[in-house]
Design a protein around this motif. Sequence first.
Motif, PDB file in Angstrom:
ATOM      1  N   PHE A   1       0.829  -1.202   0.000  1.00 28.31           N
ATOM      2  CA  PHE A   1       0.000   0.000   0.000  1.00 28.31           C
ATOM      3  C   PHE A   1       0.869   1.260   0.000  1.00 28.31           C
ATOM      4  O   PHE A   1       0.664   2.177  -0.804  1.00 28.31           O
ATOM      5  CB  PHE A   1      -0.916  -0.034   1.229  1.00 28.31           C
ATOM      6  N   GLU A   2       1.878   1.292   0.864  1.00 27.76           N
ATOM      7  CA  GLU A   2       2.730   2.471   0.981  1.00 27.76           C
ATOM      8  C   GLU A   2       3.626   2.642  -0.253  1.00 27.76           C
ATOM      9  O   GLU A   2       3.885   3.774  -0.688  1.00 27.76           O
ATOM     10  CB  GLU A   2       3.586   2.387   2.249  1.00 27.76           C
ATOM     11  N   THR A   3       4.099   1.536  -0.810  1.00 25.17           N
ATOM     12  CA  THR A   3       4.934   1.631  -2.014  1.00 25.17           C
ATOM     13  C   THR A   3       4.125   2.145  -3.195  1.00 25.17           C
ATOM     14  O   THR A   3       4.581   3.008  -3.957  1.00 25.17           O
ATOM     15  CB  THR A   3       5.556   0.263  -2.340  1.00 25.17           C
ATOM     16  N   ALA A   4       2.909   1.625  -3.347  1.00 24.13           N
ATOM     17  CA  ALA A   4       2.044   2.096  -4.430  1.00 24.13           C
ATOM     18  C   ALA A   4       1.693   3.571  -4.237  1.00 24.13           C
ATOM     19  O   ALA A   4       1.614   4.340  -5.204  1.00 24.13           O
ATOM     20  CB  ALA A   4       0.782   1.242  -4.509  1.00 24.13           C
ATOM     21  N   ARG A   5       1.487   3.988  -2.988  1.00 25.45           N
ATOM     22  CA  ARG A   5       1.222   5.409  -2.717  1.00 25.45           C
ATOM     23  C   ARG A   5       2.364   6.278  -3.240  1.00 25.45           C
ATOM     24  O   ARG A   5       2.131   7.334  -3.850  1.00 25.45           O
ATOM     25  CB  ARG A   5       1.042   5.644  -1.215  1.00 25.45           C
TER      26      ARG A   5
ATOM     27  N   SER B   1      16.294   0.655   4.255  1.00 26.77           N
ATOM     28  CA  SER B   1      15.905   2.009   4.644  1.00 26.77           C
ATOM     29  C   SER B   1      16.084   2.208   6.149  1.00 26.77           C
ATOM     30  O   SER B   1      15.872   1.287   6.949  1.00 26.77           O
ATOM     31  CB  SER B   1      14.443   2.258   4.270  1.00 26.77           C
ATOM     32  N   HIS B   2      16.438   3.438   6.538  1.00 27.96           N
ATOM     33  CA  HIS B   2      16.523   3.773   7.966  1.00 27.96           C
ATOM     34  C   HIS B   2      15.149   3.707   8.625  1.00 27.96           C
ATOM     35  O   HIS B   2      15.051   3.640   9.857  1.00 27.96           O
ATOM     36  CB  HIS B   2      17.120   5.174   8.149  1.00 27.96           C
ATOM     37  N   GLY B   3      14.084   3.702   7.803  1.00 33.01           N
ATOM     38  CA  GLY B   3      12.741   3.607   8.355  1.00 33.01           C
ATOM     39  C   GLY B   3      12.327   2.194   8.712  1.00 33.01           C
ATOM     40  O   GLY B   3      11.320   1.996   9.414  1.00 33.01           O
TER      41      GLY B   3
ATOM     42  N   ASP C   1       6.762   7.230  12.122  1.00 32.47           N
ATOM     43  CA  ASP C   1       8.080   7.794  11.847  1.00 32.47           C
ATOM     44  C   ASP C   1       8.834   6.936  10.827  1.00 32.47           C
ATOM     45  O   ASP C   1       9.490   7.460   9.914  1.00 32.47           O
ATOM     46  CB  ASP C   1       8.897   7.900  13.137  1.00 32.47           C
ATOM     47  N   GLY C   2       8.745   5.626  11.018  1.00 31.03           N
ATOM     48  CA  GLY C   2       9.398   4.719  10.075  1.00 31.03           C
ATOM     49  C   GLY C   2       8.791   4.826   8.682  1.00 31.03           C
ATOM     50  O   GLY C   2       9.508   4.834   7.668  1.00 31.03           O
ATOM     51  N   LYS C   3       7.468   4.933   8.625  1.00 30.20           N
ATOM     52  CA  LYS C   3       6.803   5.045   7.325  1.00 30.20           C
ATOM     53  C   LYS C   3       7.184   6.327   6.606  1.00 30.20           C
ATOM     54  O   LYS C   3       7.316   6.351   5.373  1.00 30.20           O
ATOM     55  CB  LYS C   3       5.285   4.956   7.503  1.00 30.20           C
ATOM     56  N   VAL C   4       7.365   7.391   7.358  1.00 31.76           N
ATOM     57  CA  VAL C   4       7.794   8.659   6.740  1.00 31.76           C
ATOM     58  C   VAL C   4       9.175   8.495   6.101  1.00 31.76           C
ATOM     59  O   VAL C   4       9.402   8.906   4.949  1.00 31.76           O
ATOM     60  CB  VAL C   4       7.802   9.796   7.781  1.00 31.76           C
TER      61      VAL C   4
ATOM     62  N   LEU D   1      11.341   5.874  -0.930  1.00 31.62           N
ATOM     63  CA  LEU D   1      10.560   5.414  -2.071  1.00 31.62           C
ATOM     64  C   LEU D   1      10.307   6.546  -3.061  1.00 31.62           C
ATOM     65  O   LEU D   1      10.399   6.350  -4.284  1.00 31.62           O
ATOM     66  CB  LEU D   1       9.234   4.817  -1.592  1.00 31.62           C
ATOM     67  N   ASP D   2       9.987   7.729  -2.549  1.00 30.49           N
ATOM     68  CA  ASP D   2       9.772   8.874  -3.431  1.00 30.49           C
ATOM     69  C   ASP D   2      11.014   9.144  -4.286  1.00 30.49           C
ATOM     70  O   ASP D   2      10.910   9.390  -5.496  1.00 30.49           O
ATOM     71  CB  ASP D   2       9.438  10.126  -2.620  1.00 30.49           C
ATOM     72  N   ALA D   3      12.160   9.104  -3.654  1.00 23.63           N
ATOM     73  CA  ALA D   3      13.402   9.375  -4.392  1.00 23.63           C
ATOM     74  C   ALA D   3      13.642   8.319  -5.459  1.00 23.63           C
ATOM     75  O   ALA D   3      14.092   8.628  -6.578  1.00 23.63           O
ATOM     76  CB  ALA D   3      14.584   9.421  -3.414  1.00 23.63           C
TER      77      ALA D   3
END
Length: 446
Positions: A100-104, A358-360, A412-415, A421-423
């Motif tokens: 879900f978060e990756t697709a977002r 990821s650090h998240g 915080d981790g998701k942010v 992911l955005d990058a």
Amino acid sequence: MGFKSISEVHNSLRGAVTETKTGVEVQDEVRVQGAMDRLMYEAMFNPNKEVSDEIKRLVRLLAKALGIWPASIQGLYTAMGKGQAGGFTVPAINIRGFTFETARAAFRMAIKKNAGAFIFEIAKSEISYTGQRPSEYAANCLAAAIKEGYRGPVFLQGDHFQINAKKFADNRDAELDGLKKLIKEALDAGFYNIDIDSSTIVDLGKPTVDEEQRPNYETTAALIGFIRENEPKGVTVSIGGEIGEVGGRNSTEEDLRAFMDGLLKTMKKGAQGISKISIQTGTSHGGVVLPDGTIAKVKVDFDTIEKLSKLSRSTYGLAGIVQHGASTLPDDVFDLFTKKGAAEVHLATGFQNLIYESHGFPYELKMDIYKYLDEKFADERKPADTKEQFYYKTRKKAFGPFKERIWNIDDDGKVLLGVDLDARFELIFDKFNLKDTASVVKQFVA
């Protein structure tokens, strides 16, 4: 507390959504967007199957009401084959976990770049070890589009719907029936793009190229027939074929001609065939892992990509070739796929690596996953493998068992994961020249 009934699901959206005879109407999009996280959590983890299935159905109806729908990329690929569209490469993104978060993140970048030519896919093998059936995967992607305010078609693809060579040799009909069942499940979930992979039964020991490819094109033709018989009315599913198994020897012009000529001869007369063709150019799925866990540099045969892309378009009207196993290649070669005319590039392991590194991503969760791998998959560790090599090769199999814990990573981790992911999506969208492809998609995709 989880939803205990279907009525509780609908009550949670009362005042924001109204059901009609043909679907739903959305009165409060902001509330609907805010509801997506809980709805998808319940769709994935609620033990009541009726509740889970209803949420998936409702997400699809909500998406449609907001101008979001599962679509076939066939129209765009036909245009690319005719030279009416081009200058970009379509990334096909395998999301093994954190879906879900990756697709977002992908939809955020699509909105930023006005991009529309990208695919979400999941392979036959991934469906199993990630614990994501097609209906769940589709719902995650559509819910992500709703959450981010995206509009337009969403391309969902069955990747490597593959023939198991050993099972095929033992019982051809049973293996085909199993794959047909999966194809039907995927079609019902809105996967209107299917990559058939029977390159696994190409026999390089045969005396001629046609005989080598014959099991491949005959099987592909049979599965094309099944898809055409079962695709929804008004939808022409985009189908891919494959002539060279990833990790095997590089594909040749003779391979492509033998496969395509045989396929056209074998298919039902007048039937719509494939829209693209996967070849082997030197890559392997996941890359080659060195003892320290890093990936060895791989030399990709871009001349073969260029030559076979041109041949597939000029002679057979295809969009071009498809490159698998590309996500672990160096970033500075990505734009070469577009320059050399690749129609589609598949990206999987790189996103898996990003999530884990990821650090998240919580350190404690990663250690628990590695402990699980030590216990459950010790027999898959080769004597010469370092721990880094073993974890790298097996950690994809933790996405299913740890799906709920990964979903519950704190905000915080998701942010932090979202930033990474955005990058990554920005780099891919820029390298593949996807800016303003939304208008091209709108022109050729219904």
